[in-house]
Design an enzyme around this catalytic site. Structure first.
Site, PDB file in Angstrom:
ATOM      1  N   HIS A 145       0.833  -1.204   0.000  1.00  0.00           N
ATOM      2  CA  HIS A 145       0.000   0.000   0.000  1.00  0.00           C
ATOM      3  C   HIS A 145       0.870   1.257   0.000  1.00  0.00           C
ATOM      4  O   HIS A 145       0.659   2.190  -0.772  1.00  0.00           O
ATOM      5  CB  HIS A 145      -0.932   0.012   1.209  1.00  0.00           C
ATOM      6  CG  HIS A 145      -1.588   1.330   1.433  1.00  0.00           C
ATOM      7  ND1 HIS A 145      -2.574   1.809   0.597  1.00  0.00           N
ATOM      8  CD2 HIS A 145      -1.373   2.295   2.364  1.00  0.00           C
ATOM      9  CE1 HIS A 145      -2.947   3.010   1.028  1.00  0.00           C
ATOM     10  NE2 HIS A 145      -2.230   3.325   2.084  1.00  0.00           N
ATOM     11  N   SER A 146       1.845   1.275   0.883  1.00  0.00           N
ATOM     12  CA  SER A 146       2.777   2.404   0.980  1.00  0.00           C
ATOM     13  C   SER A 146       4.021   1.868   1.668  1.00  0.00           C
ATOM     14  O   SER A 146       4.090   0.677   1.996  1.00  0.00           O
ATOM     15  CB  SER A 146       2.170   3.550   1.807  1.00  0.00           C
ATOM     16  OG  SER A 146       2.158   3.176   3.186  1.00  0.00           O
TER      17      SER A 146
END
Ligand SMILES: Cc1ncc(C[n+]2csc(CCOP(=O)(O)OP(=O)(O)O)c2C)c(N)n1
Ligand SMILES: [Mg+2]
Length: 466
Positions: free
Chosen positions: A355-356
């Site tokens: 996601h990050s």
């Protein structure tokens, strides 16, 4: 009592309809007409809460009105039915996924090939691969502690470049955060991406935003903000103002399928429909909202199915097929402009990266699942196959371009890293037109603090105030 029973039965059956939008009822209003009129003056609640003269008028009106035998309620366009049936979402097959190319880059129906020029297709391909390379460098930079945060776009490049290429360059973009390719397509330079992530002197935000929260007035790209879905009602407001200006421009609003669970998404959809705004809602359905998979996010047929319920023309497309995304966005733009109404596009894709940099996706999905998408259904390789079939690209060109792209990214990266940060006092600027006393106090405190503890801060890496 009779009236109450009548209304209760009638209202509670509005959810049924069995495919067509019809209203189930048990008692025809004609059988109740007499009782209704006779009892009306003895009622003192709801609609009947009125003066005797008004009641008389209502009675008179109901004598004069002849209702055809179809629902006359102001909130529906449907017909009556005598089938007591709930709409069963499990019997519904789902909205199909529009595509132009299969996974081998073969166009399935020549009529659907947008026949884009070699130049445009090459620009798309180079943009997708350049973004991919920039992602690798900035992701690694974060891992090495050079920047604080990063989000990659791996696997979703088709949704960025397919949509951006179909828009006019001055259409207004409201992004979520994973749409860097849209900016890249519009000519936002690599050194500006790097400057934003490094928060250096060249950064348009003057180092005051988290990495990947890009924005550019010149590129009609509204600055990203982290709270999910806040961009959606704002985008509708912008679209409403374009409508009032009567210009040939539209708004495109990107959001993830996870963000679509926010109340703001519903408000945005509904306002855009009721106010007839020229806005393309572009949902990137990449399978996950951080660690939450789509099956835990919703039970309906994805996001596209929500559009028709709110009066919004909607389509589901294969987001890994850049030509399908292009066609859908171009057609949506046309609907926005000619009919002044919103359109919803749900682009199915897969988030290949974490996601990050704050996430490790191996905790909630298998490495094999990710590898499968990376190797067998990737928007970049699909477009490359399409180009190779047309003899527009070959191994030699790939090699040359890879070397060139690497050089471009590394040059921007090295200069961004060397550059000083803006002066730290910029922290206090540009929020208010006139600085309020509380910020003046805080600014003075910071100056004092840094004087006292100057050895504990890398003050030399910030531009001096002179
Ligand atoms: C209002 C709000 N709630 C929660 C978060 C934390 N958060 C940041 S990104 C994210 C997931 C969003 O998923 P999706 O919309 O599918 O976009 P994707 O990351 O998959 O591109 C969450 C929950 C947030 N930023 N704002
Ligand atoms: Mg998502």
């Amino acid at each position: 009592m009779l009236i109450a029973r009548f209304f209760t039965r009638f209202v509670t059956t509005n959810v049924t309809g069995g495919g067509s939008q019809s209203i189930y009822r048990v008692i025809s209003p004609n059988t109740l007409q007499y009782d209704y009129k006779r009892n009306i003056s003895s009622h003192s609640r709801g609609r009947l809460f009125c003066e005797a003269s008004q009641q008389q008028q209502i009675i008179q009106q109901s004598h004069n009105t002849s209702f055809p035998d179809k629902p006359e309620y102001p909130g529906t366009k449907s017909s009556f039915t005598d089938r007591l049936e709930f709409i069963d979402p499990d019997l519904y097959e789902g909205i199909p996924v529009y595509r132009v190319m299969n996974r081998d880059g073969v166009v399935l129906n020549p009529e659907q090939d947008p026949n884009l020029s070699r130049e445009k297709i090459t620009k798309m391909y180079k943009g997708m691969t350049l973004l991919n390379f920039m992602d690798r460098v900035l992701y690694e930079s974060q891992r090495q502690g050079r920047i604080s945060f990063y989000m990659t776009n791996y696997g979703e490049e088709g949704t960025h470049f397919g949509s951006a290429a179909a828009l006019a360059d001055d259409d207004i973009v409201f992004g979520q955060y994973r749409e860097a390719g849209v900016l890249l397509w519009r000519g936002f330079k690599l050194d500006l991406f790097m400057a934003q992530c490094y928060g250096n002197c060249k950064d348009l935000m003057k180092g005051r935003s988290m990495p990947v929260h890009y924005g550019s007035r010149d590129h009609h790209f509204v600055t990203i903000s982290s709270p999910l879905a806040t961009q959606m009602p704002q985008a509708v407001g912008a679209a409403y103002s374009l409508k009032r200006e009567n210009k040939d421009r539209v708004v495109i609003c990107f959001f993830g399928e996870g963000a679509a669970s926010e109340g703001d998404a519903y408000a945005a959809f509904n306002f855009s429909a009721t106010l007839s705004c020229p806005i393309i809602f572009f949902c990137r359905n990449n399978g996950y909202a951080i660690s939450t998979p789509t099956q835990e996010q919703y039970r309906g047929d994805g996001i596209a199915s929500r559009g028709p319920a709110l009066g919004i023309p909607s389509i589901r497309v294969d987001g890994n097929d850049i030509l399908a995304v292009y066609n859908a966005t171009l057609a949506a733009r046309n609907v926005c402009n000619t009919e002044s109404r919103p359109v919803l596009i749900e682009a199915m894709t897969y988030r290949i990266g974490h996601h990050s940099t704050s996430d490790d996706s191996s905790a909630y999905r298998s490495v094999d699942e990710v590898r499968n998408w990376d190797q067998n259904d990737h928007p970049i390789s699909r477009l490359r196959k399409y180009m190779e079939r047309k003899m527009w690209w070959n191994e030699e060109e790939e090699k040359q371009w890879k070397a060139e792209a690497k050089k471009k990214v590394m040059t921007a990266f090295m200069s961004a890293e060397k550059m000083q940060k803006p002066n730290y006092m910029e922290l206090f600027n540009d929020v208010y037109d006139e600085q309020p006393p509380i910020l003046e106090e805080q600014a003075a405190e910071l100056v004092e603090h840094l004087k006292q503890y100057k050895d504990n801060y890398p003050i030399g890496s910030f531009k001096s105030s002179e």
